[in-house]
Design a protein around this motif. Structure first.
Motif, PDB file in Angstrom:
ATOM      1  N   ALA A 196      37.612  20.686 -18.853  1.00  0.00           N
ATOM      2  CA  ALA A 196      38.186  22.010 -19.123  1.00  0.00           C
ATOM      3  C   ALA A 196      38.826  22.452 -17.817  1.00  0.00           C
ATOM      4  CB  ALA A 196      37.098  22.985 -19.553  1.00  0.00           C
ATOM      5  N   GLU A 197      40.135  22.644 -17.851  1.00  0.00           N
ATOM      6  CA  GLU A 197      40.855  22.919 -16.607  1.00  0.00           C
ATOM      7  C   GLU A 197      41.516  24.284 -16.634  1.00  0.00           C
ATOM      8  OE1 GLU A 197      43.092  19.624 -14.908  1.00  0.00           O
ATOM      9  OE2 GLU A 197      42.716  18.517 -16.769  1.00  0.00           O
ATOM     10  N   SER A 198      41.275  25.033 -15.578  1.00  0.00           N
ATOM     11  CA  SER A 198      41.986  26.295 -15.451  1.00  0.00           C
ATOM     12  C   SER A 198      43.105  26.135 -14.417  1.00  0.00           C
ATOM     13  CB  SER A 198      41.020  27.412 -15.079  1.00  0.00           C
ATOM     14  OG  SER A 198      41.682  28.645 -15.120  1.00  0.00           O
ATOM     15  N   LEU A 199      42.821  26.321 -13.134  1.00  0.00           N
ATOM     16  CA  LEU A 199      43.938  26.308 -12.174  1.00  0.00           C
ATOM     17  C   LEU A 199      44.686  24.973 -12.143  1.00  0.00           C
ATOM     18  CD1 LEU A 199      43.055  25.870  -8.449  1.00  0.00           C
ATOM     19  CD2 LEU A 199      41.441  25.313 -10.272  1.00  0.00           C
ATOM     20  N   THR A 200      43.991  23.870 -12.474  1.00  0.00           N
ATOM     21  CA  THR A 200      44.641  22.558 -12.419  1.00  0.00           C
ATOM     22  C   THR A 200      45.517  22.311 -13.663  1.00  0.00           C
ATOM     23  OG1 THR A 200      42.571  21.689 -13.263  1.00  0.00           O
ATOM     24  CG2 THR A 200      42.970  21.460 -10.902  1.00  0.00           C
ATOM     25  N   GLY A 201      45.319  23.096 -14.714  1.00  0.00           N
ATOM     26  CA  GLY A 201      46.255  23.124 -15.843  1.00  0.00           C
ATOM     27  C   GLY A 201      46.496  21.807 -16.552  1.00  0.00           C
ATOM     28  N   GLY A 202      45.576  20.858 -16.463  1.00  0.00           N
ATOM     29  CA  GLY A 202      45.760  19.573 -17.134  1.00  0.00           C
ATOM     30  C   GLY A 202      45.980  18.423 -16.163  1.00  0.00           C
ATOM     31  N   LEU A 203      46.013  18.742 -14.878  1.00  0.00           N
ATOM     32  CA  LEU A 203      46.304  17.703 -13.879  1.00  0.00           C
ATOM     33  C   LEU A 203      45.193  16.651 -13.799  1.00  0.00           C
ATOM     34  CD1 LEU A 203      48.407  16.866 -11.768  1.00  0.00           C
ATOM     35  CD2 LEU A 203      47.145  18.194 -10.085  1.00  0.00           C
ATOM     36  N   PHE A 204      43.927  17.080 -13.953  1.00  0.00           N
ATOM     37  CA  PHE A 204      42.829  16.108 -13.923  1.00  0.00           C
ATOM     38  C   PHE A 204      42.975  15.128 -15.084  1.00  0.00           C
ATOM     39  CE2 PHE A 204      38.722  14.707 -15.511  1.00  0.00           C
ATOM     40  CZ  PHE A 204      38.146  14.151 -14.387  1.00  0.00           C
ATOM     41  N   GLN A 205      43.174  15.653 -16.276  1.00  0.00           N
ATOM     42  CA  GLN A 205      43.259  14.781 -17.451  1.00  0.00           C
ATOM     43  C   GLN A 205      44.506  13.902 -17.385  1.00  0.00           C
ATOM     44  OE1 GLN A 205      41.816  17.187 -21.125  1.00  0.00           O
ATOM     45  NE2 GLN A 205      42.132  18.701 -19.532  1.00  0.00           N
TER      46      GLN A 205
ATOM     47  N   LEU B  39      47.702  25.295   2.048  1.00  0.00           N
ATOM     48  CA  LEU B  39      48.148  24.025   1.465  1.00  0.00           C
ATOM     49  C   LEU B  39      49.296  24.223   0.487  1.00  0.00           C
ATOM     50  CD1 LEU B  39      44.865  22.155   0.457  1.00  0.00           C
ATOM     51  CD2 LEU B  39      46.577  21.408   2.114  1.00  0.00           C
ATOM     52  N   GLY B  40      49.307  25.368  -0.187  1.00  0.00           N
ATOM     53  CA  GLY B  40      50.324  25.570  -1.225  1.00  0.00           C
ATOM     54  C   GLY B  40      49.749  25.229  -2.581  1.00  0.00           C
ATOM     55  N   ARG B  41      50.349  25.848  -3.591  1.00  0.00           N
ATOM     56  CA  ARG B  41      49.859  25.780  -4.957  1.00  0.00           C
ATOM     57  C   ARG B  41      49.624  24.349  -5.459  1.00  0.00           C
ATOM     58  NH1 ARG B  41      50.012  29.412  -9.139  1.00  0.00           N
ATOM     59  NH2 ARG B  41      50.385  28.484 -11.170  1.00  0.00           N
ATOM     60  N   GLN B  42      50.614  23.496  -5.262  1.00  0.00           N
ATOM     61  CA  GLN B  42      50.538  22.148  -5.814  1.00  0.00           C
ATOM     62  C   GLN B  42      49.463  21.319  -5.110  1.00  0.00           C
ATOM     63  OE1 GLN B  42      51.898  21.785  -8.490  1.00  0.00           O
ATOM     64  NE2 GLN B  42      51.634  19.591  -8.855  1.00  0.00           N
ATOM     65  N   ALA B  43      49.391  21.421  -3.783  1.00  0.00           N
ATOM     66  CA  ALA B  43      48.415  20.631  -3.034  1.00  0.00           C
ATOM     67  C   ALA B  43      46.991  21.112  -3.292  1.00  0.00           C
ATOM     68  CB  ALA B  43      48.739  20.678  -1.544  1.00  0.00           C
ATOM     69  N   ILE B  44      46.805  22.412  -3.500  1.00  0.00           N
ATOM     70  CA  ILE B  44      45.470  22.925  -3.839  1.00  0.00           C
ATOM     71  C   ILE B  44      45.015  22.302  -5.155  1.00  0.00           C
ATOM     72  CG2 ILE B  44      44.278  25.008  -4.687  1.00  0.00           C
ATOM     73  CD1 ILE B  44      45.782  26.565  -2.460  1.00  0.00           C
ATOM     74  N   ARG B  45      45.940  22.198  -6.109  1.00  0.00           N
ATOM     75  CA  ARG B  45      45.600  21.595  -7.394  1.00  0.00           C
ATOM     76  C   ARG B  45      45.307  20.091  -7.235  1.00  0.00           C
ATOM     77  NH1 ARG B  45      48.663  23.376 -12.048  1.00  0.00           N
ATOM     78  NH2 ARG B  45      49.995  21.600 -11.676  1.00  0.00           N
ATOM     79  N   GLN B  46      46.138  19.398  -6.468  1.00  0.00           N
ATOM     80  CA  GLN B  46      45.924  17.954  -6.272  1.00  0.00           C
ATOM     81  C   GLN B  46      44.608  17.663  -5.557  1.00  0.00           C
ATOM     82  OE1 GLN B  46      49.519  17.012  -4.154  1.00  0.00           O
ATOM     83  NE2 GLN B  46      50.586  16.296  -5.985  1.00  0.00           N
ATOM     84  N   GLN B  47      44.327  18.442  -4.508  1.00  0.00           N
ATOM     85  CA  GLN B  47      43.088  18.235  -3.750  1.00  0.00           C
ATOM     86  C   GLN B  47      41.872  18.513  -4.625  1.00  0.00           C
ATOM     87  OE1 GLN B  47      42.250  17.574  -0.433  1.00  0.00           O
ATOM     88  NE2 GLN B  47      44.323  17.063   0.182  1.00  0.00           N
ATOM     89  N   SER B  48      41.957  19.537  -5.451  1.00  0.00           N
ATOM     90  CA  SER B  48      40.827  19.860  -6.326  1.00  0.00           C
ATOM     91  C   SER B  48      40.521  18.682  -7.244  1.00  0.00           C
ATOM     92  CB  SER B  48      41.146  21.106  -7.162  1.00  0.00           C
ATOM     93  OG  SER B  48      41.377  22.220  -6.331  1.00  0.00           O
ATOM     94  N   VAL B  49      41.570  18.130  -7.839  1.00  0.00           N
ATOM     95  CA  VAL B  49      41.385  16.977  -8.731  1.00  0.00           C
ATOM     96  C   VAL B  49      40.792  15.802  -7.960  1.00  0.00           C
ATOM     97  CG1 VAL B  49      42.636  15.237 -10.081  1.00  0.00           C
ATOM     98  CG2 VAL B  49      43.157  17.665 -10.382  1.00  0.00           C
ATOM     99  N   ALA B  50      41.302  15.535  -6.767  1.00  0.00           N
ATOM    100  CA  ALA B  50      40.831  14.383  -5.989  1.00  0.00           C
ATOM    101  C   ALA B  50      39.359  14.549  -5.611  1.00  0.00           C
ATOM    102  CB  ALA B  50      41.692  14.210  -4.739  1.00  0.00           C
ATOM    103  N   LEU B  51      38.960  15.768  -5.246  1.00  0.00           N
ATOM    104  CA  LEU B  51      37.575  15.956  -4.798  1.00  0.00           C
ATOM    105  C   LEU B  51      36.583  15.848  -5.957  1.00  0.00           C
ATOM    106  CD1 LEU B  51      38.173  18.725  -2.122  1.00  0.00           C
ATOM    107  CD2 LEU B  51      37.586  16.320  -1.745  1.00  0.00           C
ATOM    108  N   VAL B  52      36.996  16.256  -7.151  1.00  0.00           N
ATOM    109  CA  VAL B  52      36.110  16.088  -8.306  1.00  0.00           C
ATOM    110  C   VAL B  52      36.047  14.612  -8.711  1.00  0.00           C
ATOM    111  CG1 VAL B  52      35.885  16.573 -10.782  1.00  0.00           C
ATOM    112  CG2 VAL B  52      36.221  18.443  -9.155  1.00  0.00           C
ATOM    113  N   LEU B  53      37.164  13.913  -8.634  1.00  0.00           N
ATOM    114  CA  LEU B  53      37.140  12.469  -8.911  1.00  0.00           C
ATOM    115  C   LEU B  53      36.208  11.762  -7.919  1.00  0.00           C
ATOM    116  CD1 LEU B  53      40.912  11.719  -9.715  1.00  0.00           C
ATOM    117  CD2 LEU B  53      38.982  11.451 -11.293  1.00  0.00           C
TER     118      LEU B  53
END
Lengths: 416, 416
Positions: free
Chosen positions: B277-286, B391-405
């Motif tokens: 279930a993704e909020s700020l990442t908006g589907g990026l993890f999936q 970091l900026g919007r996009q990098a915050i989202r990318q880093q979040s996904v990477a750290l959960v992975l």
């Protein structure tokens, strides 16, 4: 006016990474009618950086040094440039305080080397880094004007835009006036697009160059040596002629325009909300939408329905549809789009189902993709995209998202 | 032994295309322990090509000139190199006959310029082009050994493999062997990681270089001048020492390894499925998960819950939690992860909620991100990520996904 770009980095010299920065910078410099005739890449060795800068200062008036501003011991660009120019380094105390505060906030231990990212060339001035820690430098010496920029592409591009280009504009002032305009396209092969644009421009004194990105083609129009008013008029004429011919693939003009941004803006204007059900794209459409700041005004949420059971269970695609038409079908796409739209009770629902590859699915080869747009009060519209199977998994997904965004862009403007 | 690569082409100088050839060639040369310390790009102007070749012959023993061998008038590389070296051009009559036969066979009209592609540097020898018309050249002169290669990447790579590398091997004989290995990390600042790796390596004759990518740091280990068996042993030792110290940030070795790929592989091994279930990442993890070929074995679907109402409506986050703890909270993240997991009845559920920025949300600044992992039969685990707000919007989202992975990678190995 001679310009040289020096790229620094063992990873470039060893071929571990491709130098995208130099292409980006060279392209940006053309806005100022500057052509970097010499482009050199060197290792991280201080002696070689120093030699390269000295040589560049002999043959160029403007020298741009890129990379090697990190905090580790092998990042020796700044002191090497300083030696080449015979200047010292100055600590930007405010920036150093900001670096320290940032580390404290993140509760990350600093290393003694981190202070190195707060220095700039003495007698010059720092170039702000909007998205990273390393300062850039700008120094006008007797030998040449020299700028030093960081290597990571995200930081590099941000500093070029926010700090370097304004500095160059201020410094070089009235060079030959150059006016440019960027038009954005998607869905047309580059060679065909550029052939048709050349025909559309005819004898207009406007030069068009293309810049292919993962899910769009940027076309830069360029007018040289005219007054701003005449140049604007020429660019308007060129844009009109091009859009008249290529309107089906066009989605806007301007440096900051993105297709997702255009769609979000149109939805906001109409007070409409959107959702999605994604199979092969796996969330890429929604993630692209959410990359736009302010997307929350038009998007509450949606679904990734990768497996058939998720399509049925989460958004009510009928088992009969899946069994009879298959998951890779216009019918399934239509039911996905309408099902997602109803589940969230919003104005628009879009859907993606198909084969990203490399393996075929249900007998369909990679690149077979069905998409749909459902709109409240109307029957959902579903169609097949025709994508090259050799694009590869990631590009098939990106192209699918871009083509549906383009269809939304036209639909929201009442064009289809 | 000094090597220089000269790339020729206005389209490179103007930033219209990225120079992938030079990275490819530099990487290939490392097989022979050749490092092209100087890499220069010049325009198509004959005088500049000539000057660049003369300079290169002064500072290098081997000079590789790439591009500008086409049949049109602006392709001036070969005659310019010849002038720099003071040699003539020789017509390869057999190759010229082959070009003529090819045009006849394709029933395409030849232009008088086509003969230019059949010349090579006099006193040297032609390099065969397995996939195109333009011959390459190889000449060992008093000043340097010089090779001339075509620009189109497909022809360039084919000639490097089929003609240039064998020629270099024969000419330079048994050079030093080089062995490399790539390790992958995420979540540790580059400077700290490389400092600690340097300490871990101690006196081992292994060189480590880092390469920062959007959501990972690649570290390349390199051993020179040892037999393959000894080199392998040294690389094993180095890897062990590094992983012992940096295991918390490490996720694998090898050129094709990705973090999402590692997580998908571990889930497959365990026969487990995951959702999100993704909020700020908006589907990026999936979407990142689905970028892995074969993800369908471990992922049926999931949710993008951007607005509070979607969190409540789609995956049952309690209104009381949202009101009391806020949407940017560990409690909300935990309920999202568990709610998504239950909705699809799978083994693992992950969740992301927070502030991508640039605007604050609920009083939290950009970069405030809470994530959670729910596992069937255990209480969900939620925690806050500490990300740099700049970091900026996009990098915050990318880093979040990477750290959960990364957390999933460790959890699936039973490490936390």
């Amino acid at each position: 006016m001679e310009v040289e770009i020096i790229s620094v980095g063992n990873e470039l010299i060893l071929g571990q990474i491709v130098n995208t920065n130099v292409a980006y910078l060279a392209d940006q410099l053309r806005q100022l009618d500057l052509v970097a005739k010499w482009q050199t890449t060197v290792t991280d060795e201080p002696a070689q950086i120093e030699a390269a800068v000295k040589l560049a200062c002999q043959r160029a008036d403007l020298v741009l040094v890129c990379g090697g501003l990190g905090p580790t011991a092998d990042d020796q660009t700044l002191p090497s440039v300083a030696r080449a120019l015979g200047v010292d380094l100055t600590l930007a105390t405010k920036h150093w305080a900001a670096i320290q505060a940032d580390f404290a906030h993140r509760q990350v231990a600093m290393t003694p080397e981190n202070i190195r990212q707060a220095y700039y060339l003495a007698g010059g001035e720092p170039l702000a880094n909007p998205v990273g820690l390393a300062l850039g430098s700008w120094l006008v010496s007797e030998q040449a004007a020299v700028a030093v920029l960081p290597g990571p592409p995200r930081e590099f591009k941000a500093m070029v835009q926010a700090s370097l280009l304004p500095k160059l504009r201020a410094h070089y002032g009235t060079t030959t006036p150059v006016q440019t305009r960027v038009l954005h396209f998607v869905g047309q092969p580059e060679s065909l697009l550029m052939d048709e644009i050349a025909a559309a421009l005819g004898d207009l004194p406007v030069v068009a160059t293309s810049y292919v990105q993962p899910a769009e083609i940027q076309v830069r129009l360029r007018v040289t040596g005219k007054t701003p008013a005449v140049a604007e008029q020429l660019l308007d004429q060129a844009q009109q002629a091009i859009v008249a011919k290529e309107g089906a693939y066009y989605f806007g003009s301007g440096p900051a325009v993105t297709l997702a941004g255009q769609v979000v803006a149109l939805l906001r204007q109409r007070g409409a909300k959107i959702t999605a059900a994604e199979s092969l794209t796996g969330g890429l459409f929604q993630s692209t939408l959410c990359s736009v700041s302010g997307a929350s005004a038009v998007f509450d949420g949606g679904f990734v329905t990768y497996a058939a059971r998720a399509k049925h269970q989460l958004i009510g695609v009928r088992q009969a549809t899946i069994e009879q038409a298959g998951v890779v079908s216009a019918q399934t796409a239509a039911e996905m789009a309408e099902g997602a739209r109803r589940a969230l009770a919003v104005d628009y629902g879009v859907a993606f189902t198909g084969v990203a590859g490399p393996e075929p699915l249900e007998g369909h080869p990679a690149g077979t993709v069905f998409v749909a747009i459902a709109q409240q009060g109307a029957a959902p519209r579903a169609w097949q995209l025709r994508l090259n199977s050799r694009l590869g998994r990631q590009a098939i997904r990106q192209q699918s998202v871009a083509l549906v965004l383009l269809a939304l862009y036209h639909q929201l403007q009442g064009k289809n």
